[in-house]
Design a protein around this motif. Structure first.
Motif, PDB file in Angstrom:
ATOM      1  N   ASN A  53       0.775  -0.807   0.179  1.00  0.00           N
ATOM      2  CA  ASN A  53       0.296  -0.163   0.300  1.00  0.00           C
ATOM      3  C   ASN A  53       1.078   1.151   0.340  1.00  0.00           C
ATOM      4  O   ASN A  53       0.179   2.316  -0.662  1.00  0.00           O
ATOM      5  CB  ASN A  53      -0.917  -0.391   0.981  1.00  0.00           C
ATOM      6  CG  ASN A  53      -2.083  -1.331   0.978  1.00  0.00           C
ATOM      7  OD1 ASN A  53      -2.335  -0.788   0.263  1.00  0.00           O
ATOM      8  ND2 ASN A  53      -2.152  -1.722   1.984  1.00  0.00           N
ATOM      9  N   LEU A  54       1.753   1.196   0.674  1.00  0.00           N
ATOM     10  CA  LEU A  54       3.076   2.309   0.781  1.00  0.00           C
ATOM     11  C   LEU A  54       3.132   2.924  -0.641  1.00  0.00           C
ATOM     12  O   LEU A  54       3.971   3.931  -1.106  1.00  0.00           O
ATOM     13  CB  LEU A  54       3.711   2.022   1.444  1.00  0.00           C
ATOM     14  CG  LEU A  54       4.690   3.513   2.143  1.00  0.00           C
ATOM     15  CD1 LEU A  54       4.170   4.212   2.184  1.00  0.00           C
ATOM     16  CD2 LEU A  54       6.150   2.865   3.065  1.00  0.00           C
ATOM     17  N   MET A  55       3.762   1.355  -0.905  1.00  0.00           N
ATOM     18  CA  MET A  55       4.509   1.805  -2.423  1.00  0.00           C
ATOM     19  C   MET A  55       3.296   2.191  -3.507  1.00  0.00           C
ATOM     20  O   MET A  55       4.186   2.884  -4.575  1.00  0.00           O
ATOM     21  CB  MET A  55       5.105   0.504  -2.637  1.00  0.00           C
ATOM     22  CG  MET A  55       6.685   0.258  -1.919  1.00  0.00           C
ATOM     23  SD  MET A  55       7.145  -1.638  -2.626  1.00  0.00           S
ATOM     24  CE  MET A  55       7.861  -1.217  -4.537  1.00  0.00           C
ATOM     25  N   VAL A  56       2.280   1.796  -3.359  1.00  0.00           N
ATOM     26  CA  VAL A  56       1.081   2.086  -4.401  1.00  0.00           C
ATOM     27  C   VAL A  56       0.814   3.754  -4.264  1.00  0.00           C
ATOM     28  O   VAL A  56       0.678   4.685  -5.194  1.00  0.00           O
ATOM     29  CB  VAL A  56       0.208   1.182  -3.997  1.00  0.00           C
ATOM     30  CG1 VAL A  56      -1.120   2.142  -5.254  1.00  0.00           C
ATOM     31  CG2 VAL A  56      -0.337   0.056  -5.408  1.00  0.00           C
ATOM     32  N   GLU A  57       1.122   3.874  -2.800  1.00  0.00           N
ATOM     33  CA  GLU A  57       0.215   5.184  -2.300  1.00  0.00           C
ATOM     34  C   GLU A  57       1.923   6.557  -2.915  1.00  0.00           C
ATOM     35  O   GLU A  57       1.548   7.379  -3.463  1.00  0.00           O
ATOM     36  CB  GLU A  57       0.423   5.636  -1.099  1.00  0.00           C
ATOM     37  CG  GLU A  57       0.808   6.946  -0.751  1.00  0.00           C
ATOM     38  CD  GLU A  57       0.784   6.998   1.108  1.00  0.00           C
ATOM     39  OE1 GLU A  57       1.117   7.641   1.585  1.00  0.00           O
ATOM     40  OE2 GLU A  57       0.397   5.502   2.163  1.00  0.00           O
ATOM     41  N   LYS A  58       3.399   5.903  -3.005  1.00  0.00           N
ATOM     42  CA  LYS A  58       3.787   6.646  -3.627  1.00  0.00           C
ATOM     43  C   LYS A  58       4.486   6.364  -5.763  1.00  0.00           C
ATOM     44  O   LYS A  58       5.012   6.925  -5.708  1.00  0.00           O
ATOM     45  CB  LYS A  58       5.153   6.163  -3.370  1.00  0.00           C
ATOM     46  CG  LYS A  58       5.499   6.149  -1.553  1.00  0.00           C
ATOM     47  CD  LYS A  58       6.534   6.727  -0.639  1.00  0.00           C
ATOM     48  CE  LYS A  58       7.285   6.819   0.838  1.00  0.00           C
ATOM     49  NZ  LYS A  58       7.067   8.097   0.435  1.00  0.00           N
ATOM     50  N   GLY A  59       3.377   5.387  -5.919  1.00  0.00           N
ATOM     51  CA  GLY A  59       2.981   5.358  -7.489  1.00  0.00           C
ATOM     52  C   GLY A  59       4.414   4.641  -7.571  1.00  0.00           C
ATOM     53  O   GLY A  59       4.862   4.763  -9.017  1.00  0.00           O
ATOM     54  N   TRP A  60       5.423   3.623  -6.749  1.00  0.00           N
ATOM     55  CA  TRP A  60       6.170   3.102  -7.171  1.00  0.00           C
ATOM     56  C   TRP A  60       5.854   1.649  -7.680  1.00  0.00           C
ATOM     57  O   TRP A  60       6.592   0.831  -8.068  1.00  0.00           O
ATOM     58  CB  TRP A  60       7.235   2.835  -5.750  1.00  0.00           C
ATOM     59  CG  TRP A  60       7.945   3.860  -5.234  1.00  0.00           C
ATOM     60  CD1 TRP A  60       7.816   5.393  -5.889  1.00  0.00           C
ATOM     61  CD2 TRP A  60       8.375   3.945  -4.231  1.00  0.00           C
ATOM     62  NE1 TRP A  60       8.576   6.148  -5.417  1.00  0.00           N
ATOM     63  CE2 TRP A  60       8.618   5.430  -3.665  1.00  0.00           C
ATOM     64  CE3 TRP A  60       8.230   3.631  -2.854  1.00  0.00           C
ATOM     65  CZ2 TRP A  60       9.759   6.289  -3.199  1.00  0.00           C
ATOM     66  CZ3 TRP A  60       9.229   3.850  -2.054  1.00  0.00           C
ATOM     67  CH2 TRP A  60       9.745   5.036  -2.191  1.00  0.00           C
ATOM     68  N   TYR A  61       4.275   0.821  -7.236  1.00  0.00           N
ATOM     69  CA  TYR A  61       4.084  -0.066  -7.345  1.00  0.00           C
ATOM     70  C   TYR A  61       2.656   0.193  -8.507  1.00  0.00           C
ATOM     71  O   TYR A  61       1.753   0.982  -7.614  1.00  0.00           O
ATOM     72  CB  TYR A  61       3.914  -1.153  -6.199  1.00  0.00           C
ATOM     73  CG  TYR A  61       3.634  -2.294  -6.579  1.00  0.00           C
ATOM     74  CD1 TYR A  61       4.419  -3.110  -6.204  1.00  0.00           C
ATOM     75  CD2 TYR A  61       2.430  -2.953  -6.986  1.00  0.00           C
ATOM     76  CE1 TYR A  61       4.848  -4.652  -6.058  1.00  0.00           C
ATOM     77  CE2 TYR A  61       2.533  -4.448  -7.281  1.00  0.00           C
ATOM     78  CZ  TYR A  61       3.447  -4.857  -7.268  1.00  0.00           C
ATOM     79  OH  TYR A  61       3.732  -6.460  -7.527  1.00  0.00           O
TER      80      TYR A  61
END
Length: 82
Positions: A53-61
């Motif tokens: 979820n953190l990676m999605v939030e940062k646009g990394w995933y």
């Protein structure tokens, strides 16, 4: 090494940990061992979800959505195999 690279590595590691705990749960020889592995698996899955979820939030995933036509084709393919 950048934050994104570290998070990708962390996500891969926790996925591996989840895999190990899953197999430990499946192969456990007693109820106590089974429960210990199951608890560890659930905790690891929670960590994996937080990292994701953190990676999605940062646009990394980034995830791609499948077109409905491709979903229908896959369903048809596997339905016809039975």
């Amino acid at each position: 090494m950048e934050d994104r690279d570290l998070m990708e590595k962390e996500l891969l590691i926790i996925k591996g940990v989840c895999d190990l705990y899953l197999h430990g749960t499946i192969e456990s020889s007693s109820a106590d061992v089974h429960e210990a592995f199951k608890c560890a698996l659930n905790e690891s899955l929670d960590i994996q979800n937080k990292i994701y979820n953190l990676m999605v939030e940062k646009g990394w995933y980034k995830t791609e959505f499948a077109e409905q036509q491709k979903i229908d084709q896959a369903k048809q393919k596997f339905t016809n195999q039975n």
